[in-house]
Design an enzyme around this catalytic site. Sequence first.
Site, short mmCIF file in Angstrom:
data_model
loop_
_atom_site.label_atom_id
_atom_site.label_comp_id
_atom_site.label_asym_id
_atom_site.label_seq_id
_atom_site.Cartn_x
_atom_site.Cartn_y
_atom_site.Cartn_z
CG ASN A 7 -1.83 1.15 1.30
OD1 ASN A 7 -1.41 2.29 1.09
ND2 ASN A 7 -3.09 0.92 1.59
CG HIS A 10 1.49 5.75 4.89
ND1 HIS A 10 0.70 6.64 5.58
CD2 HIS A 10 1.09 4.53 5.30
CE1 HIS A 10 -0.11 5.98 6.37
NE2 HIS A 10 0.11 4.69 6.21
CG HIS A 43 -8.23 4.31 0.76
ND1 HIS A 43 -8.44 4.18 2.11
CD2 HIS A 43 -9.43 4.68 0.23
CE1 HIS A 43 -9.71 4.45 2.39
NE2 HIS A 43 -10.32 4.77 1.26
NE ARG A 45 -9.39 8.68 3.93
CZ ARG A 45 -9.56 7.85 4.97
NH1 ARG A 45 -8.74 6.85 5.17
NH2 ARG A 45 -10.53 8.06 5.82
NE ARG A 49 -7.59 11.49 5.36
CZ ARG A 49 -8.06 10.92 6.46
NH1 ARG A 49 -7.29 10.08 7.14
NH2 ARG A 49 -9.26 11.20 6.91
CG HIS A 50 -3.50 9.15 1.34
ND1 HIS A 50 -4.32 8.47 0.47
CD2 HIS A 50 -3.79 8.68 2.58
CE1 HIS A 50 -5.06 7.61 1.15
NE2 HIS A 50 -4.78 7.72 2.44
CD GLU A 70 -6.79 -0.05 1.04
OE1 GLU A 70 -6.94 1.04 1.64
OE2 GLU A 70 -5.94 -0.86 1.38
CB THR A 100 -5.37 4.69 9.27
OG1 THR A 100 -5.34 3.66 8.27
CG2 THR A 100 -5.34 4.04 10.64
CB THR A 101 -9.23 1.83 7.29
OG1 THR A 101 -8.88 2.48 6.07
CG2 THR A 101 -10.55 1.14 7.12
CD GLU A 151 -7.18 -6.09 2.99
OE1 GLU A 151 -7.26 -5.88 1.76
OE2 GLU A 151 -6.55 -5.36 3.79
CG HIS A 190 -5.69 -1.68 9.06
ND1 HIS A 190 -5.43 -1.10 10.27
CD2 HIS A 190 -5.96 -0.67 8.22
CE1 HIS A 190 -5.57 0.21 10.16
NE2 HIS A 190 -5.88 0.50 8.92
N GLY A 191 -2.33 -2.86 9.92
CA GLY A 191 -1.52 -2.91 11.13
C GLY A 191 -0.46 -3.99 11.14
N1 PXP Z 1 -5.89 -2.99 4.01
C1 PXP Z 1 -6.83 -2.01 4.06
C2 PXP Z 1 -8.21 -2.34 3.64
C3 PXP Z 1 -6.49 -0.71 4.49
O1 PXP Z 1 -7.44 0.24 4.54
C4 PXP Z 1 -5.15 -0.43 4.82
C5 PXP Z 1 -4.76 0.96 5.20
O2 PXP Z 1 -4.96 1.82 4.13
C6 PXP Z 1 -4.21 -1.47 4.73
C7 PXP Z 1 -4.62 -2.75 4.35
C8 PXP Z 1 -2.78 -1.27 5.10
O3 PXP Z 1 -2.71 -1.00 6.46
P1 PXP Z 1 -1.31 -0.59 7.10
O4 PXP Z 1 -0.93 0.73 6.51
O5 PXP Z 1 -1.61 -0.51 8.56
O6 PXP Z 1 -0.34 -1.67 6.74
#
Ligand code: PXP
Length: 240
Positions: A7, A10, A43, A45, A49-50, A70, A100-101, A151, A190-191
């Site tokens: 992703n 950032h 993503h 949005r 924002r990014h 996304e 973030t999400t 996911e 995520h995370g």
């Molecule tokens: N998957 C989804 C659906 C997300 O919204 C995000 C964050 O944009 C990620 C994965 C990646 O998450 P992270 O940046 O925490 O690795």
Amino acid sequence: MAGLGVNIDHVATIRQARRTVEPDPVWAAAEAVLGGADCITFHLRKDRRHINDRDARLLRETVRCKLNMEMSLDEEIVQIALDLRPDQATLVPENRQEITTEGGLDVVAHSVRMGEVVRRLHGAGIVVSAFIDPQEEQIRTSSELRCEAIEIHTGTYANARAEAVEPALASIRDGLGLALEVGLVVHAGHGLTYQNVHPVAAMAGFTEFNIGHSIISRAVFTGLRQATADMKHLLERALR
Ligand code: PXP
């Protein structure tokens, strides 16, 4: 072995901190692919924002591996996805105030709109994945709404400490098992970080991991190509 979706949001976040032209997330996509990424995830949005519309367009033109967008169920964004035709759309919740999400999409609560959006995305040849918490109702409804994939939101596990870690992992494992049973392709994200990815990557059955913040953070010091290769290595080793 599961593929790695990097992703790159950032990278655009850093650019937007100065509202300038660098660093370019389109360059980032190329570096991630050279490091072994199987998929590029972004993503778009509502508040831009990014990632912005120009990024989305250029990513579609230049990314040759799988491109995963996304997106929320917002009509403007749905229209953009239908024009852009990413290989895969991952439907996510979106709240303007969030950093973030924050959790999975409630596909049960949004089933009518979801069903309509899934049909239209399929009409444009786009594979649909739903970003959800690993709950039985959410998984079964995603399947009933004809999503090809889900996911699993791993943020609860990533934020868990001490005795909360095992139940969070068990919930991911149970969700994975049920989703495979009902015929869904299963992704996770995520995370996830270099430190916490192992127990999830060691569960057989995942097709894709989408990871952003931790890879981009490491890339500040090692470069994105290396940071991607490091994460690929961890995913490869986890299932051996
Ligand atoms: N998957 C989804 C659906 C997300 O919204 C995000 C964050 O944009 C990620 C994965 C990646 O998450 P992270 O940046 O925490 O690795």
